[in-house]
Design a protein around this motif. Structure first.
Motif, mmCIF file in Angstrom:
data_model
loop_
_atom_site.group_PDB
_atom_site.id
_atom_site.type_symbol
_atom_site.label_atom_id
_atom_site.label_comp_id
_atom_site.label_asym_id
_atom_site.label_seq_id
_atom_site.Cartn_x
_atom_site.Cartn_y
_atom_site.Cartn_z
ATOM 1 N N UNK A 8 0.829 -1.210 0.000
ATOM 2 C CA UNK A 8 0.000 0.000 0.000
ATOM 3 C C UNK A 8 0.865 1.261 0.000
ATOM 4 N N UNK A 9 1.958 1.252 0.738
ATOM 5 C CA UNK A 9 2.860 2.402 0.760
ATOM 6 C C UNK A 9 3.559 2.561 -0.584
ATOM 7 N N UNK A 10 3.871 1.427 -1.229
ATOM 8 C CA UNK A 10 4.527 1.483 -2.535
ATOM 9 C C UNK A 10 3.604 2.107 -3.573
ATOM 10 N N UNK A 11 2.330 1.776 -3.525
ATOM 11 C CA UNK A 11 1.366 2.352 -4.465
ATOM 12 C C UNK A 11 1.287 3.864 -4.271
ATOM 13 N N UNK A 12 1.227 4.309 -3.025
ATOM 14 C CA UNK A 12 1.162 5.746 -2.747
ATOM 15 C C UNK A 12 2.417 6.464 -3.231
ATOM 16 N N UNK A 13 3.568 5.873 -2.978
ATOM 17 C CA UNK A 13 4.827 6.499 -3.405
ATOM 18 C C UNK A 13 4.922 6.551 -4.932
ATOM 19 N N UNK A 14 4.449 5.506 -5.600
ATOM 20 C CA UNK A 14 4.468 5.491 -7.064
ATOM 21 C C UNK A 14 3.552 6.571 -7.633
ATOM 22 N N UNK A 15 2.355 6.711 -7.056
ATOM 23 C CA UNK A 15 1.434 7.749 -7.533
ATOM 24 C C UNK A 15 2.055 9.136 -7.364
#
Length: 101
Positions: free
Chosen positions: A16-23
């Motif tokens: 979930x943190x990776x998705x936020x950082x990618x966005x």
């Protein structure tokens, strides 16, 4: 998770943190591409202004006459001419000044 490889801390390990950082990284990349174009245009304008001042012409006055003339060259090409081919630049400036009057 492959795209988040290399992120620090939770950004590269927790989904979930990776998705936020990618966005967020995509947003920064989008803005960065727009800023890059803006910086290049301002660089071309500075080069043109400096070259035109050597001939006693202000940038704003020159642009007004350039638009009235039939010369179809963009700022990028004009700034490269000013930097690398000063005699060619001077001849283009003379043509623009003569045709707009």
């Amino acid at each position: 998770m492959k795209l988040a490889k290399g992120f620090k801390g939770r950004g590269g390990k927790i989904f979930s943190a990776a998705i936020q950082r990618l966005e967020k990284s995509y947003q920064h990349a989008y803005v960065g591409r727009k800023l890059k174009k803006r910086r290049f245009k301002s660089t071309w304008i500075m080069r043109l202004n400096a070259s035109l001042r050597m001939y006693g012409i202000r940038y704003g006055v020159f642009i007004e006459k350039w638009r009235k003339s039939d010369v179809i060259v963009n700022r990028k090409v004009m700034s490269e001419l000013a930097e690398k081919e000063p005699f060619s630049f001077k001849s283009v400036v003379d043509v623009i000044l003569k045709t707009s009057s």
